[in-house]
Design a protein around this motif. Sequence first.
Motif, PDB file in Angstrom:
ATOM      1  N   VAL A 347       4.561 -14.286 -41.813  1.00 22.51           N
ATOM      2  CA  VAL A 347       3.710 -13.278 -42.455  1.00 22.51           C
ATOM      3  C   VAL A 347       2.246 -13.689 -42.284  1.00 22.51           C
ATOM      4  O   VAL A 347       1.883 -14.820 -42.601  1.00 22.51           O
ATOM      5  CB  VAL A 347       4.020 -13.177 -43.970  1.00 22.51           C
ATOM      6  CG1 VAL A 347       3.370 -11.932 -44.567  1.00 22.51           C
ATOM      7  CG2 VAL A 347       5.510 -13.186 -44.234  1.00 22.51           C
ATOM      8  N   SER A 348       1.433 -12.769 -41.790  1.00 19.28           N
ATOM      9  CA  SER A 348       0.016 -13.103 -41.615  1.00 19.28           C
ATOM     10  C   SER A 348      -0.831 -11.836 -41.554  1.00 19.28           C
ATOM     11  O   SER A 348      -0.621 -10.996 -40.684  1.00 19.28           O
ATOM     12  CB  SER A 348      -0.175 -13.907 -40.328  1.00 19.28           C
ATOM     13  OG  SER A 348      -1.541 -14.147 -40.101  1.00 19.28           O
ATOM     14  N   GLN A 349      -1.776 -11.736 -42.468  1.00 25.85           N
ATOM     15  CA  GLN A 349      -2.694 -10.592 -42.458  1.00 25.85           C
ATOM     16  C   GLN A 349      -3.464 -10.562 -41.154  1.00 25.85           C
ATOM     17  O   GLN A 349      -3.482  -9.561 -40.450  1.00 25.85           O
ATOM     18  CB  GLN A 349      -3.650 -10.707 -43.653  1.00 25.85           C
ATOM     19  CG  GLN A 349      -4.612  -9.561 -43.878  1.00 25.85           C
ATOM     20  CD  GLN A 349      -5.781  -9.504 -42.911  1.00 25.85           C
ATOM     21  OE1 GLN A 349      -6.056  -8.450 -42.315  1.00 25.85           O
ATOM     22  NE2 GLN A 349      -6.464 -10.599 -42.702  1.00 25.85           N
ATOM     23  N   SER A 350      -4.111 -11.684 -40.831  1.00 29.61           N
ATOM     24  CA  SER A 350      -4.984 -11.717 -39.651  1.00 29.61           C
ATOM     25  C   SER A 350      -4.181 -11.725 -38.356  1.00 29.61           C
ATOM     26  O   SER A 350      -4.658 -11.280 -37.319  1.00 29.61           O
ATOM     27  CB  SER A 350      -5.860 -12.974 -39.682  1.00 29.61           C
ATOM     28  OG  SER A 350      -5.038 -14.127 -39.626  1.00 29.61           O
ATOM     29  N   THR A 353      -3.557 -16.892 -37.817  1.00 33.08           N
ATOM     30  CA  THR A 353      -3.549 -18.177 -38.514  1.00 33.08           C
ATOM     31  C   THR A 353      -2.818 -19.227 -37.666  1.00 33.08           C
ATOM     32  O   THR A 353      -1.644 -19.060 -37.323  1.00 33.08           O
ATOM     33  CB  THR A 353      -2.877 -18.007 -39.898  1.00 33.08           C
ATOM     34  OG1 THR A 353      -3.650 -17.049 -40.615  1.00 33.08           O
ATOM     35  CG2 THR A 353      -2.827 -19.304 -40.662  1.00 33.08           C
ATOM     36  N   THR A 356       0.589 -20.666 -38.870  1.00 34.36           N
ATOM     37  CA  THR A 356       1.673 -19.671 -38.857  1.00 34.36           C
ATOM     38  C   THR A 356       2.111 -19.400 -37.419  1.00 34.36           C
ATOM     39  O   THR A 356       3.306 -19.261 -37.129  1.00 34.36           O
ATOM     40  CB  THR A 356       1.213 -18.376 -39.562  1.00 34.36           C
ATOM     41  OG1 THR A 356       0.642 -18.738 -40.817  1.00 34.36           O
ATOM     42  CG2 THR A 356       2.364 -17.419 -39.794  1.00 34.36           C
ATOM     43  N   VAL A 399     -12.745 -12.562 -48.207  1.00 36.14           N
ATOM     44  CA  VAL A 399     -11.909 -13.742 -47.928  1.00 36.14           C
ATOM     45  C   VAL A 399     -10.683 -13.739 -48.850  1.00 36.14           C
ATOM     46  O   VAL A 399      -9.570 -14.052 -48.433  1.00 36.14           O
ATOM     47  CB  VAL A 399     -12.753 -15.029 -48.077  1.00 36.14           C
ATOM     48  CG1 VAL A 399     -11.862 -16.263 -48.139  1.00 36.14           C
ATOM     49  CG2 VAL A 399     -13.712 -15.142 -46.896  1.00 36.14           C
ATOM     50  N   SER A 401      -7.661 -12.350 -50.398  1.00 28.85           N
ATOM     51  CA  SER A 401      -6.767 -11.267 -49.971  1.00 28.85           C
ATOM     52  C   SER A 401      -6.245 -10.493 -51.181  1.00 28.85           C
ATOM     53  O   SER A 401      -5.760 -11.083 -52.146  1.00 28.85           O
ATOM     54  CB  SER A 401      -5.604 -11.889 -49.206  1.00 28.85           C
ATOM     55  OG  SER A 401      -4.776 -10.893 -48.691  1.00 28.85           O
ATOM     56  N   MET A 408       1.935  -6.480 -48.235  1.00 30.95           N
ATOM     57  CA  MET A 408       3.010  -7.396 -47.806  1.00 30.95           C
ATOM     58  C   MET A 408       4.190  -7.251 -48.762  1.00 30.95           C
ATOM     59  O   MET A 408       5.346  -7.192 -48.345  1.00 30.95           O
ATOM     60  CB  MET A 408       2.527  -8.847 -47.823  1.00 30.95           C
ATOM     61  CG  MET A 408       1.623  -9.222 -46.671  1.00 30.95           C
ATOM     62  SD  MET A 408       0.834 -10.823 -46.970  1.00 30.95           S
ATOM     63  CE  MET A 408      -0.348 -10.853 -45.621  1.00 30.95           C
ATOM     64  N   LYS A 487      -6.196 -16.749 -56.641  1.00 27.41           N
ATOM     65  CA  LYS A 487      -7.338 -15.822 -56.643  1.00 27.41           C
ATOM     66  C   LYS A 487      -8.462 -16.391 -57.511  1.00 27.41           C
ATOM     67  O   LYS A 487      -9.612 -16.391 -57.116  1.00 27.41           O
ATOM     68  CB  LYS A 487      -6.953 -14.441 -57.197  1.00 27.41           C
ATOM     69  CG  LYS A 487      -6.158 -13.531 -56.301  1.00 27.41           C
ATOM     70  CD  LYS A 487      -6.876 -12.980 -55.100  1.00 27.41           C
ATOM     71  CE  LYS A 487      -6.734 -13.859 -53.889  1.00 27.41           C
ATOM     72  NZ  LYS A 487      -5.551 -13.741 -53.094  1.00 27.41           N
ATOM     73  N   GLU A 490     -10.068 -19.644 -55.963  1.00 30.11           N
ATOM     74  CA  GLU A 490     -10.708 -19.373 -54.674  1.00 30.11           C
ATOM     75  C   GLU A 490     -12.103 -18.758 -54.816  1.00 30.11           C
ATOM     76  O   GLU A 490     -13.022 -19.124 -54.097  1.00 30.11           O
ATOM     77  CB  GLU A 490      -9.780 -18.405 -53.919  1.00 30.11           C
ATOM     78  CG  GLU A 490     -10.207 -18.013 -52.546  1.00 30.11           C
ATOM     79  CD  GLU A 490      -9.160 -17.100 -51.881  1.00 30.11           C
ATOM     80  OE1 GLU A 490      -8.425 -16.392 -52.597  1.00 30.11           O
ATOM     81  OE2 GLU A 490      -9.094 -17.102 -50.648  1.00 30.11           O
ATOM     82  N   VAL A 607      -8.024 -18.443 -40.395  1.00 28.30           N
ATOM     83  CA  VAL A 607      -8.021 -19.892 -40.172  1.00 28.30           C
ATOM     84  C   VAL A 607      -7.327 -20.186 -38.840  1.00 28.30           C
ATOM     85  O   VAL A 607      -6.123 -20.406 -38.786  1.00 28.30           O
ATOM     86  CB  VAL A 607      -7.346 -20.629 -41.353  1.00 28.30           C
ATOM     87  CG1 VAL A 607      -7.490 -22.126 -41.199  1.00 28.30           C
ATOM     88  CG2 VAL A 607      -7.972 -20.181 -42.670  1.00 28.30           C
TER      89      VAL A 607
HETATM   90  O1  M6R Z   1      -4.329 -14.139 -42.218  1.00 30.60           O
HETATM   91  P1  M6R Z   1      -3.260 -14.817 -42.989  1.00 30.60           P
HETATM   92  O2  M6R Z   1      -2.474 -13.897 -43.854  1.00 30.60           O
HETATM   93  O3  M6R Z   1      -2.346 -15.637 -42.101  1.00 30.60           O
HETATM   94  O4  M6R Z   1      -4.022 -15.842 -43.929  1.00 30.60           O
HETATM   95  C1  M6R Z   1      -3.338 -16.775 -44.713  1.00 30.60           C
HETATM   96  C2  M6R Z   1      -4.255 -17.410 -45.725  1.00 30.60           C
HETATM   97  O5  M6R Z   1      -5.287 -18.097 -45.091  1.00 30.60           O
HETATM   98  C3  M6R Z   1      -4.858 -16.390 -46.687  1.00 30.60           C
HETATM   99  O6  M6R Z   1      -3.881 -15.619 -47.308  1.00 30.60           O
HETATM  100  C4  M6R Z   1      -5.695 -17.102 -47.782  1.00 30.60           C
HETATM  101  O7  M6R Z   1      -4.885 -17.869 -48.590  1.00 30.60           O
HETATM  102  C5  M6R Z   1      -6.483 -16.068 -48.589  1.00 30.60           C
HETATM  103  N1  M6R Z   1      -7.876 -16.369 -48.492  1.00 30.60           N
HETATM  104  C6  M6R Z   1      -6.161 -16.054 -50.035  1.00 30.60           C
HETATM  105  O8  M6R Z   1      -6.859 -15.074 -50.716  1.00 30.60           O
END
Ligand code: M6R
Length: 610
Positions: A347-350, A353, A356, A399, A401, A408, A487, A490, A607
Amino acid sequence: MCGIVGYIGDSTARSILMDGLNKLEYRGYDSAGIALYNQGQVEVYKQVGKLENLEQVITDEKPQGTVGVGHTRWATHGRPSVPNSHPHTGCDDDFVVVHNGIIENYLQLKEELQEGEHLFTSETDTEVIVHLIEEEYRGNLESAVRRVVAKLEGSYAFVAMAVQEPQKLVAVRQDSPLIIGLKDQEYFVASDIPAVLKHTKDVYILDDEEMAVVTQNGVELSTVEGETVDKEVFTVDWDPGMAEKSGYEHFMLKEIHEQPEALRRAISGRLSNDNSQVIFDELNLSPAEIEKYEKIYIVACGTAYHSGIVAKYLLEDLVEIPVEVDIASEFRYRDPLLDENTLAIVVSQSGETADTLAALREAKSKGAQVLAIGNVVGSTIPREADQVVYIHAGPEIAVASTKAYINMLMVFYLLSIYFAQLKGTISATRTEELIQALKNLPNQVAQLIKDSEDTIAKLADSYVDQNSAFFIGRGVDYAIALEGALKLKEISYIYAEAYAAGELKHGTLALIEEDVPVIAIATQESIMDKMFSNIQEVQAREAHVTGVVLAGNEEVTRSLDRVIEIPSTEEILTSILTVVPLQLLAYYVALKRGCDIDQPRNLAKSVTVE
Ligand code: M6R
């Protein structure tokens, strides 16, 4: 980490590069710089700190030029300083490089270059690239870059310019994202789509070991070995406005408010007309395959990892397959037990990572099927996975999420029902009940934000001067406690920790004393008695307890110092609602502490280094 932009066209490059960097600042904000070609030389401007510092040294007239590159840095090698900022030039300022990633063999290369009398002015790994180009340049930049790339080890995306070939940018990708934006006789290079969205929706997404030679006449794509690459233009379906603040003070607040709409997008097209079935047209999974899986691994980082913890409860409950949830940075260093009977969900937003991505490759190498859950279409993780489900949250810039997390969760809800249907572990009636509850969630989230935001903004006053906070919950509520604590720490820099409520008495209870803030998440009716006892344990030590509870639970509500109510839904679906007040609380506490909400210290959105 780090954002790269490049422009070549007939407009003033300065404002285009600065605007692109603004959109990429979420990737790093330790320093920023731009370099423009103008009348036979390159002008470089760099400043430590945020982009606004760079903006102060740039005027309406300077620098001039229609070709240039820019960079916003998240420091890895060398502290944030002007010499360590990008763009980097070589010994005689004839070449310019901006880079994202890490050159792992830079020390050895640097020593060799220094023996050859190259003079280094920074502590960065990047600077070796520009000196190597200087060394290898024989009148053609792309040929020099090919020879340089053959010497580099590590992950990188970089863009190079040469004064002798002023109308050319050469961009290379190896394990760090890079796209080329296409418009009539104007071309853009960037680490991510939001940087070009204002100008074009048509992009090439470079793959590893690919190179783009960008001139005003067009883009030539090839491998780093020199073979021509024929690539389809990818048309982005994001709206330019999605990457703007639209009147909100911060992207984070805007993204919290966008959650109902984001949830609707995640559901859209994934339910049958009569709402009796979940559909994933994009997936190619047969009942036999689901039956075959003996185990599911969910691997991710940070907030994405927290969504996996919620998913463990859902999948084990509905699909009856054991689920392990792993932190991606640990996963591949412990020789995990996967084989062809394992489904690995990354699972990854970007989608970029590094940890991942490495976990995905590890799972594939062991024969597991890999399903990616991602947000950025065309990013590396979805492209390398066997199958992909997109969460459709839209661009997430803050930053911290928020909307990506909630989407998700929604995708995990839908997937759990879908898998259960394929495996025959859910009845038609139960499916319809859950689908109905899922469909209500976007409106419930909208109402919850409306009803609770002012109260939470006031509640934040009592956290502003705190040094620590504890989040407790049981079952799915524990998973949400983890996310709530992340949250808060951070963005507000308050030390916040989450505990499974029943675990407190095994050590952590020693930290609870008069007025210590505890946030108790208590939405799981089936274990409410146990949770109620845990709340009383901290109250007996005079903690100040704020509860996030289901509306109408009088017994629990009466015992709490403060209460945030969430609307009622199916017990296994509460997490999407529970997290919203915790996001708002973190936001308003950080706001009142004067923190830099969208760009918290030491962090970056994406990251891409280990
Ligand atoms: O892009 P990703 O979902 O792979 O990123 C994973 C983490 O770096 C990300 O969720 C991070 O923990 C957030 N800044 C939290 O708010």
